[in-house]
Design a protein around this motif. Sequence first.
Motif, mmCIF file in Angstrom:
data_model
loop_
_atom_site.group_PDB
_atom_site.id
_atom_site.type_symbol
_atom_site.label_atom_id
_atom_site.label_comp_id
_atom_site.label_asym_id
_atom_site.label_seq_id
_atom_site.Cartn_x
_atom_site.Cartn_y
_atom_site.Cartn_z
ATOM 1 N N ARG A 7 -5.252 8.358 10.171
ATOM 2 C CA ARG A 7 -4.542 8.772 8.959
ATOM 3 C C ARG A 7 -3.370 7.852 8.654
ATOM 4 O O ARG A 7 -3.099 7.541 7.488
ATOM 5 C CB ARG A 7 -4.073 10.221 9.083
ATOM 6 N N LEU A 8 -2.667 7.381 9.673
ATOM 7 C CA LEU A 8 -1.568 6.447 9.471
ATOM 8 C C LEU A 8 -2.074 5.143 8.863
ATOM 9 O O LEU A 8 -1.486 4.621 7.905
ATOM 10 C CB LEU A 8 -0.854 6.181 10.793
ATOM 11 N N MET A 9 -3.173 4.617 9.391
ATOM 12 C CA MET A 9 -3.756 3.388 8.833
ATOM 13 C C MET A 9 -4.238 3.629 7.404
ATOM 14 O O MET A 9 -4.108 2.752 6.542
ATOM 15 C CB MET A 9 -4.910 2.893 9.710
ATOM 16 N N ALA A 10 -4.769 4.809 7.144
ATOM 17 C CA ALA A 10 -5.233 5.133 5.796
ATOM 18 C C ALA A 10 -4.068 5.151 4.812
ATOM 19 O O ALA A 10 -4.193 4.658 3.683
ATOM 20 C CB ALA A 10 -5.953 6.481 5.803
ATOM 21 N N ILE A 11 -2.943 5.695 5.232
ATOM 22 C CA ILE A 11 -1.762 5.723 4.357
ATOM 23 C C ILE A 11 -1.290 4.305 4.051
ATOM 24 O O ILE A 11 -0.995 3.967 2.906
ATOM 25 C CB ILE A 11 -0.636 6.572 4.987
ATOM 26 N N TRP A 12 -1.240 3.457 5.076
ATOM 27 C CA TRP A 12 -0.811 2.070 4.864
ATOM 28 C C TRP A 12 -1.783 1.318 3.956
ATOM 29 O O TRP A 12 -1.355 0.559 3.075
ATOM 30 C CB TRP A 12 -0.663 1.343 6.197
ATOM 31 N N LEU A 13 -3.077 1.514 4.160
ATOM 32 C CA LEU A 13 -4.055 0.831 3.313
ATOM 33 C C LEU A 13 -4.030 1.363 1.887
ATOM 34 O O LEU A 13 -4.190 0.594 0.937
ATOM 35 C CB LEU A 13 -5.459 0.957 3.912
ATOM 36 N N ALA A 14 -3.833 2.654 1.720
ATOM 37 C CA ALA A 14 -3.735 3.215 0.370
ATOM 38 C C ALA A 14 -2.500 2.660 -0.337
ATOM 39 O O ALA A 14 -2.556 2.316 -1.526
ATOM 40 C CB ALA A 14 -3.680 4.742 0.433
ATOM 41 N N ALA A 15 -1.393 2.544 0.389
ATOM 42 C CA ALA A 15 -0.181 1.973 -0.204
ATOM 43 C C ALA A 15 -0.409 0.513 -0.585
ATOM 44 O O ALA A 15 -0.010 0.074 -1.673
ATOM 45 C CB ALA A 15 0.985 2.096 0.770
ATOM 46 N N ALA A 16 -1.063 -0.233 0.287
ATOM 47 C CA ALA A 16 -1.357 -1.641 -0.022
ATOM 48 C C ALA A 16 -2.302 -1.746 -1.211
ATOM 49 O O ALA A 16 -2.149 -2.641 -2.061
ATOM 50 C CB ALA A 16 -1.959 -2.325 1.204
ATOM 51 N N GLY A 17 -3.271 -0.845 -1.302
ATOM 52 C CA GLY A 17 -4.175 -0.842 -2.444
ATOM 53 C C GLY A 17 -3.453 -0.558 -3.750
ATOM 54 O O GLY A 17 -3.730 -1.190 -4.775
ATOM 55 N N LEU A 18 -2.509 0.365 -3.717
ATOM 56 C CA LEU A 18 -1.731 0.655 -4.923
ATOM 57 C C LEU A 18 -0.819 -0.513 -5.297
ATOM 58 O O LEU A 18 -0.658 -0.823 -6.480
ATOM 59 C CB LEU A 18 -0.918 1.930 -4.728
ATOM 60 N N VAL A 19 -0.256 -1.178 -4.301
ATOM 61 C CA VAL A 19 0.563 -2.363 -4.579
ATOM 62 C C VAL A 19 -0.292 -3.448 -5.220
ATOM 63 O O VAL A 19 0.121 -4.088 -6.199
ATOM 64 C CB VAL A 19 1.238 -2.871 -3.287
ATOM 65 N N MET A 20 -1.503 -3.655 -4.702
ATOM 66 C CA MET A 20 -2.386 -4.667 -5.288
ATOM 67 C C MET A 20 -2.803 -4.281 -6.703
ATOM 68 O O MET A 20 -2.953 -5.151 -7.562
ATOM 69 C CB MET A 20 -3.617 -4.881 -4.406
ATOM 70 N N ALA A 21 -2.973 -3.006 -6.964
ATOM 71 C CA ALA A 21 -3.307 -2.566 -8.325
ATOM 72 C C ALA A 21 -2.148 -2.860 -9.277
ATOM 73 O O ALA A 21 -2.365 -3.309 -10.409
ATOM 74 C CB ALA A 21 -3.633 -1.072 -8.327
ATOM 75 N N VAL A 22 -0.922 -2.655 -8.816
ATOM 76 C CA VAL A 22 0.252 -2.952 -9.648
ATOM 77 C C VAL A 22 0.369 -4.455 -9.884
ATOM 78 O O VAL A 22 0.673 -4.903 -11.002
ATOM 79 C CB VAL A 22 1.535 -2.380 -8.999
ATOM 80 N N ILE A 23 0.110 -5.244 -8.853
ATOM 81 C CA ILE A 23 0.157 -6.705 -9.007
ATOM 82 C C ILE A 23 -0.885 -7.168 -10.014
ATOM 83 O O ILE A 23 -0.599 -7.986 -10.897
ATOM 84 C CB ILE A 23 -0.021 -7.398 -7.642
ATOM 85 N N ASP A 24 -2.109 -6.650 -9.900
ATOM 86 C CA ASP A 24 -3.155 -7.010 -10.860
ATOM 87 C C ASP A 24 -2.803 -6.554 -12.271
ATOM 88 O O ASP A 24 -3.066 -7.262 -13.245
ATOM 89 C CB ASP A 24 -4.502 -6.425 -10.442
ATOM 90 N N ALA A 25 -2.199 -5.387 -12.388
ATOM 91 C CA ALA A 25 -1.788 -4.897 -13.710
ATOM 92 C C ALA A 25 -0.709 -5.792 -14.309
ATOM 93 O O ALA A 25 -0.754 -6.119 -15.506
ATOM 94 C CB ALA A 25 -1.285 -3.460 -13.612
ATOM 95 N N ALA A 26 0.242 -6.219 -13.493
ATOM 96 C CA ALA A 26 1.302 -7.100 -13.985
ATOM 97 C C ALA A 26 0.732 -8.452 -14.413
ATOM 98 O O ALA A 26 1.127 -8.997 -15.453
ATOM 99 C CB ALA A 26 2.369 -7.285 -12.913
ATOM 100 N N LYS A 27 -0.200 -8.980 -13.623
ATOM 101 C CA LYS A 27 -0.846 -10.244 -14.003
ATOM 102 C C LYS A 27 -1.647 -10.079 -15.292
ATOM 103 O O LYS A 27 -1.668 -10.979 -16.131
ATOM 104 C CB LYS A 27 -1.776 -10.726 -12.887
ATOM 105 N N SER A 28 -2.308 -8.943 -15.418
ATOM 106 C CA SER A 28 -3.098 -8.694 -16.620
ATOM 107 C C SER A 28 -2.210 -8.617 -17.861
ATOM 108 O O SER A 28 -2.561 -9.145 -18.914
ATOM 109 C CB SER A 28 -3.891 -7.392 -16.481
ATOM 110 N N ILE A 29 -1.071 -7.966 -17.742
ATOM 111 C CA ILE A 29 -0.151 -7.868 -18.870
ATOM 112 C C ILE A 29 0.408 -9.247 -19.204
ATOM 113 O O ILE A 29 0.502 -9.621 -20.380
ATOM 114 C CB ILE A 29 0.978 -6.864 -18.560
ATOM 115 N N ALA A 30 0.758 -10.028 -18.188
ATOM 116 C CA ALA A 30 1.339 -11.349 -18.425
ATOM 117 C C ALA A 30 0.340 -12.298 -19.086
ATOM 118 O O ALA A 30 0.726 -13.119 -19.917
ATOM 119 C CB ALA A 30 1.833 -11.947 -17.116
ATOM 120 N N GLU A 31 -0.938 -12.184 -18.714
ATOM 121 C CA GLU A 31 -1.942 -13.096 -19.260
ATOM 122 C C GLU A 31 -2.697 -12.519 -20.453
ATOM 123 O O GLU A 31 -3.573 -13.181 -21.000
ATOM 124 C CB GLU A 31 -2.922 -13.501 -18.164
ATOM 125 N N SER A 32 -2.404 -11.299 -20.827
ATOM 126 C CA SER A 32 -3.064 -10.614 -21.954
ATOM 127 C C SER A 32 -4.580 -10.557 -21.800
ATOM 128 O O SER A 32 -5.323 -10.641 -22.779
ATOM 129 C CB SER A 32 -2.700 -11.293 -23.274
#
Length: 107
Positions: A7-32
């Motif tokens: 469960r601890l590893m799952a929490i860390w991976l879920a957090a990393a997945g959400l961070v990567m989703a935010v990074i992809d969203a920011a890149k998507s907004i920047a590049e339209s």
Amino acid sequence: MIRFFLRLMAIWLAAAGLVMAVIDAAKSIAESRLVLTPFAETWANWAAASLDAAHHALADKAPWLWVFLDKAVLSAPTFAVLLVVAGLLFWLGRPRRRFTFAHERDL
């Protein structure tokens, strides 16, 4: 103890997945346009040597497995891979249900 670790590893991976989703969203907004970072690119950026080692190990012993991983997992968006693995670890680390016999439930 193992369930806690899963469960601890799952929490860390879920957090990393959400961070990567935010990074992809920011890149998507920047590049339209929609930008999704493939898992292979993220793995190569973080640990290129282990990606090469995994490629050589699997390509030699189980080429069919490497083809599957290359097509299905490594080309998938990083956030999706991390969230799927986190979900699997959450499922594996779930608390055990207490088993009761049918006649005990009626009491």
